[in-house]
Design a protein around this motif. Structure first.
Motif, PDB file in Angstrom:
ATOM      1  N   VAL A   1      48.487  55.880  46.270  1.00  0.00           N
ATOM      2  CA  VAL A   1      49.183  54.592  46.821  1.00  0.00           C
ATOM      3  C   VAL A   1      47.716  54.117  48.146  1.00  0.00           C
ATOM      4  N   ALA A   2      47.227  54.969  49.023  1.00  0.00           N
ATOM      5  CA  ALA A   2      46.324  54.786  50.166  1.00  0.00           C
ATOM      6  C   ALA A   2      45.231  54.664  49.673  1.00  0.00           C
ATOM      7  N   LEU A   3      44.578  55.120  48.599  1.00  0.00           N
ATOM      8  CA  LEU A   3      43.454  54.808  47.951  1.00  0.00           C
ATOM      9  C   LEU A   3      43.424  53.625  47.218  1.00  0.00           C
ATOM     10  N   ALA A   4      44.240  53.225  46.814  1.00  0.00           N
ATOM     11  CA  ALA A   4      44.219  51.424  46.205  1.00  0.00           C
ATOM     12  C   ALA A   4      43.929  50.705  47.384  1.00  0.00           C
ATOM     13  N   HIS A   5      45.253  50.777  48.586  1.00  0.00           N
ATOM     14  CA  HIS A   5      45.103  49.667  49.989  1.00  0.00           C
ATOM     15  C   HIS A   5      43.291  49.692  50.277  1.00  0.00           C
ATOM     16  N   ILE A   6      42.742  50.977  49.879  1.00  0.00           N
ATOM     17  CA  ILE A   6      41.091  50.476  50.366  1.00  0.00           C
ATOM     18  C   ILE A   6      40.758  50.455  49.164  1.00  0.00           C
ATOM     19  N   LEU A   7      40.836  50.154  48.256  1.00  0.00           N
ATOM     20  CA  LEU A   7      39.686  49.653  47.036  1.00  0.00           C
ATOM     21  C   LEU A   7      40.546  48.193  47.903  1.00  0.00           C
ATOM     22  N   ILE A   8      41.377  47.774  47.915  1.00  0.00           N
ATOM     23  CA  ILE A   8      41.767  46.603  47.522  1.00  0.00           C
ATOM     24  C   ILE A   8      40.626  46.189  48.626  1.00  0.00           C
ATOM     25  N   PHE A   9      41.087  46.502  49.424  1.00  0.00           N
ATOM     26  CA  PHE A   9      40.509  45.693  51.559  1.00  0.00           C
ATOM     27  C   PHE A   9      38.921  46.089  51.043  1.00  0.00           C
ATOM     28  N   GLU A  10      38.137  46.702  50.483  1.00  0.00           N
ATOM     29  CA  GLU A  10      37.061  46.825  50.426  1.00  0.00           C
ATOM     30  C   GLU A  10      36.313  45.731  49.148  1.00  0.00           C
ATOM     31  N   THR A  11      37.480  46.019  48.820  1.00  0.00           N
ATOM     32  CA  THR A  11      36.379  44.946  47.315  1.00  0.00           C
ATOM     33  C   THR A  11      36.750  43.256  47.749  1.00  0.00           C
ATOM     34  N   PRO A  12      36.279  42.455  47.680  1.00  0.00           N
ATOM     35  CA  PRO A  12      35.703  41.583  48.148  1.00  0.00           C
ATOM     36  C   PRO A  12      36.596  40.447  47.003  1.00  0.00           C
ATOM     37  N   SER A  13      36.681  40.677  45.725  1.00  0.00           N
ATOM     38  CA  SER A  13      36.960  39.737  44.472  1.00  0.00           C
ATOM     39  C   SER A  13      39.028  40.522  44.439  1.00  0.00           C
ATOM     40  N   ALA A  14      38.987  41.193  44.821  1.00  0.00           N
ATOM     41  CA  ALA A  14      40.398  41.801  45.125  1.00  0.00           C
ATOM     42  C   ALA A  14      41.505  40.181  45.453  1.00  0.00           C
ATOM     43  N   SER A  15      42.322  40.129  44.149  1.00  0.00           N
ATOM     44  CA  SER A  15      42.724  39.180  45.376  1.00  0.00           C
ATOM     45  C   SER A  15      44.579  38.911  44.538  1.00  0.00           C
TER      46      SER A  15
ATOM     47  N   ARG B   1      41.364  39.557  56.089  1.00  0.00           N
ATOM     48  CA  ARG B   1      41.974  40.006  55.198  1.00  0.00           C
ATOM     49  C   ARG B   1      42.837  41.186  54.820  1.00  0.00           C
ATOM     50  N   VAL B   2      44.710  40.779  54.609  1.00  0.00           N
ATOM     51  CA  VAL B   2      45.702  41.073  54.886  1.00  0.00           C
ATOM     52  C   VAL B   2      46.075  41.812  53.569  1.00  0.00           C
ATOM     53  N   VAL B   3      46.064  43.061  53.570  1.00  0.00           N
ATOM     54  CA  VAL B   3      46.431  43.897  52.162  1.00  0.00           C
ATOM     55  C   VAL B   3      47.871  44.343  52.614  1.00  0.00           C
ATOM     56  N   PHE B   4      48.505  43.803  51.312  1.00  0.00           N
ATOM     57  CA  PHE B   4      50.268  44.187  52.061  1.00  0.00           C
ATOM     58  C   PHE B   4      50.725  44.668  51.372  1.00  0.00           C
ATOM     59  N   THR B   5      52.464  45.999  51.602  1.00  0.00           N
ATOM     60  CA  THR B   5      52.264  46.881  51.005  1.00  0.00           C
ATOM     61  C   THR B   5      54.227  46.298  50.489  1.00  0.00           C
ATOM     62  N   SER B   6      54.583  45.814  49.448  1.00  0.00           N
ATOM     63  CA  SER B   6      55.842  45.043  48.409  1.00  0.00           C
ATOM     64  C   SER B   6      56.120  46.241  47.943  1.00  0.00           C
ATOM     65  N   SER B   7      56.475  46.426  47.436  1.00  0.00           N
ATOM     66  CA  SER B   7      57.114  47.417  46.077  1.00  0.00           C
ATOM     67  C   SER B   7      57.442  46.882  44.877  1.00  0.00           C
ATOM     68  N   ILE B   8      57.482  47.877  43.816  1.00  0.00           N
ATOM     69  CA  ILE B   8      58.145  47.347  41.783  1.00  0.00           C
ATOM     70  C   ILE B   8      59.059  46.782  42.172  1.00  0.00           C
ATOM     71  N   GLY B   9      60.468  46.778  43.457  1.00  0.00           N
ATOM     72  CA  GLY B   9      61.116  46.048  43.937  1.00  0.00           C
ATOM     73  C   GLY B   9      61.256  44.808  43.636  1.00  0.00           C
TER      74      GLY B   9
ATOM     75  N   VAL C   1      48.397  41.833  47.936  1.00  0.00           N
ATOM     76  CA  VAL C   1      49.075  42.851  47.917  1.00  0.00           C
ATOM     77  C   VAL C   1      49.763  43.515  46.729  1.00  0.00           C
ATOM     78  N   LEU C   2      50.279  44.901  47.118  1.00  0.00           N
ATOM     79  CA  LEU C   2      50.183  46.190  46.022  1.00  0.00           C
ATOM     80  C   LEU C   2      51.710  46.449  46.184  1.00  0.00           C
ATOM     81  N   ASN C   3      51.867  46.567  45.004  1.00  0.00           N
ATOM     82  CA  ASN C   3      53.477  46.788  44.612  1.00  0.00           C
ATOM     83  C   ASN C   3      53.426  48.068  43.926  1.00  0.00           C
ATOM     84  N   PRO C   4      53.561  48.780  44.946  1.00  0.00           N
ATOM     85  CA  PRO C   4      53.436  50.828  43.960  1.00  0.00           C
ATOM     86  C   PRO C   4      55.109  50.617  43.574  1.00  0.00           C
ATOM     87  N   VAL C   5      55.284  51.414  42.143  1.00  0.00           N
ATOM     88  CA  VAL C   5      56.390  51.710  41.781  1.00  0.00           C
ATOM     89  C   VAL C   5      56.540  53.108  42.644  1.00  0.00           C
ATOM     90  N   LEU C   6      57.977  54.383  42.529  1.00  0.00           N
ATOM     91  CA  LEU C   6      58.293  55.360  43.554  1.00  0.00           C
ATOM     92  C   LEU C   6      57.196  56.229  43.723  1.00  0.00           C
TER      93      LEU C   6
END
Length: 175
Positions: A127-141, A17-25, A81-86
């Motif tokens: 944001v760091a925690l969200a990355h971990i949760l996404i990576f560790e949750t198999p159903s995340a998509s 799995r790749v968790v990619f940080t994008s942006s609200i942009g 993909v994670l799209n964080p705000v500011l």
């Protein structure tokens, strides 16, 4: 490194799995979207509008994320993909980044006005925690927006004045 290269390298290394940080942009810049529409993970910034307004940050984020999705599909990589705000919070580097400048301009007095607008914020630790949760949750998509609160710019100034009473407090709204 662009996301396509990372995804190709991940596929070659058989990364699951790749968790990619994008942006609200990559999500919100669309003048054709009604103000009544809730912005969610299905939204994309309008590339032509970004080009026409020279909003290269949002353009670049959307193009990079779209390229990531294309390469992930082609290579069979599980991309989320994670799209964080500011993003605000403690910084690791000794230099000031664009997110901190957003706040610093009020502290230094370089901003004499503020826009009649709201801004969504999230703490870097969330944001760091969200990355971990996404990576560790198999159903995340798919894509996930990452936000904690939405504040009017005037509220931001009031909060800053409370914590930093010596800052200039003669702001005018709607600069």
């Amino acid at each position: 490194m662009e996301p396509g290269n990372v995804i190709i390298a991940a596929a070659e290394a058989k990364v699951r799995r790749v968790v990619f940080t994008s942006s609200i942009g990559a999500v919100y810049m669309d003048p054709n979207r009604s103000p009544d529409v809730v912005v969610d993970e299905s939204c994309w910034s309008d590339l032509e509008y970004c080009k026409n307004t020279k909003n290269w940050y949002c353009y670049g984020k959307a193009v990079a994320e779209q390229a990531g999705w294309e390469v992930a599909k082609e290579k069979g990589v599980d991309l989320v993909v994670l799209n964080p705000v500011l993003v605000l919070g403690p910084i690791l580097q000794p230099t000031i980044n664009a997110s901190i400048i957003h706040i610093l301009k009020y502290l230094t007095g370089s901003a004499k006005t503020y826009a009649n607008a709201t801004q969504a914020y999230v703490d870097v630790r969330d944001v760091a925690l969200a990355h971990i949760l996404i990576f560790e949750t198999p159903s995340a998509s798919g894509r996930y927006l990452c936000a904690e609160s939405v504040l009017h710019r005037g509220d931001v100034v009031e909060i800053l004045v409370k914590y930093f009473p010596r800052i200039p407090s003669s702001y005018q709204m709607f600069g």
